[in-house]
Design a protein around this motif. Sequence first.
Motif, short mmCIF file in Angstrom:
data_model
loop_
_atom_site.label_atom_id
_atom_site.label_comp_id
_atom_site.label_asym_id
_atom_site.label_seq_id
_atom_site.Cartn_x
_atom_site.Cartn_y
_atom_site.Cartn_z
N GLY A 1 0.81 -1.21 0.00
CA GLY A 1 0.00 0.00 0.00
C GLY A 1 0.84 1.25 0.00
O GLY A 1 1.79 1.38 -0.76
N ALA A 2 0.51 2.15 0.88
CA ALA A 2 1.20 3.45 0.95
C ALA A 2 2.34 3.44 1.97
O ALA A 2 2.87 4.48 2.32
N ASN A 3 2.73 2.27 2.44
CA ASN A 3 3.78 2.18 3.46
C ASN A 3 5.17 2.46 2.91
O ASN A 3 6.09 2.70 3.67
N ILE A 4 5.34 2.37 1.60
CA ILE A 4 6.63 2.62 0.96
C ILE A 4 6.38 3.63 -0.16
O ILE A 4 5.37 3.57 -0.85
N SER A 5 7.32 4.52 -0.34
CA SER A 5 7.15 5.56 -1.37
C SER A 5 7.15 4.95 -2.77
O SER A 5 7.69 3.86 -2.99
N GLU A 6 6.60 5.68 -3.70
CA GLU A 6 6.55 5.24 -5.10
C GLU A 6 7.97 5.03 -5.65
O GLU A 6 8.22 4.07 -6.37
N ASP A 7 8.88 5.92 -5.29
CA ASP A 7 10.26 5.78 -5.75
C ASP A 7 10.90 4.50 -5.23
O ASP A 7 11.61 3.81 -5.96
N GLN A 8 10.63 4.17 -3.96
CA GLN A 8 11.18 2.94 -3.39
C GLN A 8 10.59 1.70 -4.08
O GLN A 8 11.31 0.75 -4.37
N LEU A 9 9.28 1.74 -4.33
CA LEU A 9 8.64 0.60 -5.01
C LEU A 9 9.19 0.43 -6.42
O LEU A 9 9.48 -0.70 -6.84
N THR A 10 9.36 1.53 -7.12
CA THR A 10 9.92 1.48 -8.47
C THR A 10 11.34 0.92 -8.44
O THR A 10 11.71 0.09 -9.27
N SER A 11 12.10 1.33 -7.45
CA SER A 11 13.47 0.84 -7.31
C SER A 11 13.48 -0.67 -7.05
O SER A 11 14.29 -1.41 -7.64
N ILE A 12 12.59 -1.14 -6.20
CA ILE A 12 12.49 -2.57 -5.90
C ILE A 12 12.13 -3.34 -7.17
O ILE A 12 12.74 -4.37 -7.49
N ALA A 13 11.13 -2.86 -7.90
CA ALA A 13 10.69 -3.53 -9.13
C ALA A 13 11.81 -3.56 -10.16
O ALA A 13 12.08 -4.61 -10.77
N GLU A 14 12.48 -2.44 -10.35
CA GLU A 14 13.57 -2.38 -11.34
C GLU A 14 14.72 -3.29 -10.96
O GLU A 14 15.28 -4.00 -11.80
N ARG A 15 15.07 -3.31 -9.68
CA ARG A 15 16.16 -4.16 -9.21
C ARG A 15 15.79 -5.64 -9.35
O ARG A 15 16.62 -6.47 -9.75
N THR A 16 14.55 -5.96 -9.07
CA THR A 16 14.10 -7.35 -9.20
C THR A 16 14.17 -7.80 -10.66
O THR A 16 14.67 -8.90 -10.95
#
Length: 189
Positions: free
Chosen positions: A138-153
Amino acid sequence: MGNRSSLLLREEEIAQLQQDTGFTPNQIERLYSRFTSLDRGDCGTLSRDDFLRIPEIAINPLGERIVNSFFQGEVSDRVNFRQFLQVLSQFRPTKKNKENKNNARDHKLRFAFNMYDLDSDNMISKDELLAILHMMVGANISEDQLTSIAERTILEADEDGDQKISFEEFCKALQRTDVEQKMSIRFLN
């Protein structure tokens, strides 16, 4: 007094379900009892709404995806008891030398992969990964952090450089993970 479930399941049906799913007769009867309690229309099948009334699914951020797994490949909008058991059998703990085809590692991996493959194209894209991450945190992690996780994965798992994760790449990325135990539910005996 017997319960309703033991009255409606014949011994030969239980034996066939045991062979097909690996559940014990006692587990089958208990799951049948749970199934019939969810069957509000008393018609022998469950709808998506019946599943969504289960509190654990209703509060799960991936609840909709979990419910969809019961309807994969189904042309009907209802699931019978056999179909219900087939999906649940994927979550049986594996026992050494006693693995059922439904709870084998490759089936568990396929199930997990399908949770991420939102458009069912047999590939996990960055957008699909982001959508699942949004559902989970949900909103517990910033959009930038989520994007970073997805890109790294994607970067770590994508071996052919197509910016997507295939099922084979997914399996390879999880080869050291104990999927058999992490994707198991301890069913009551």
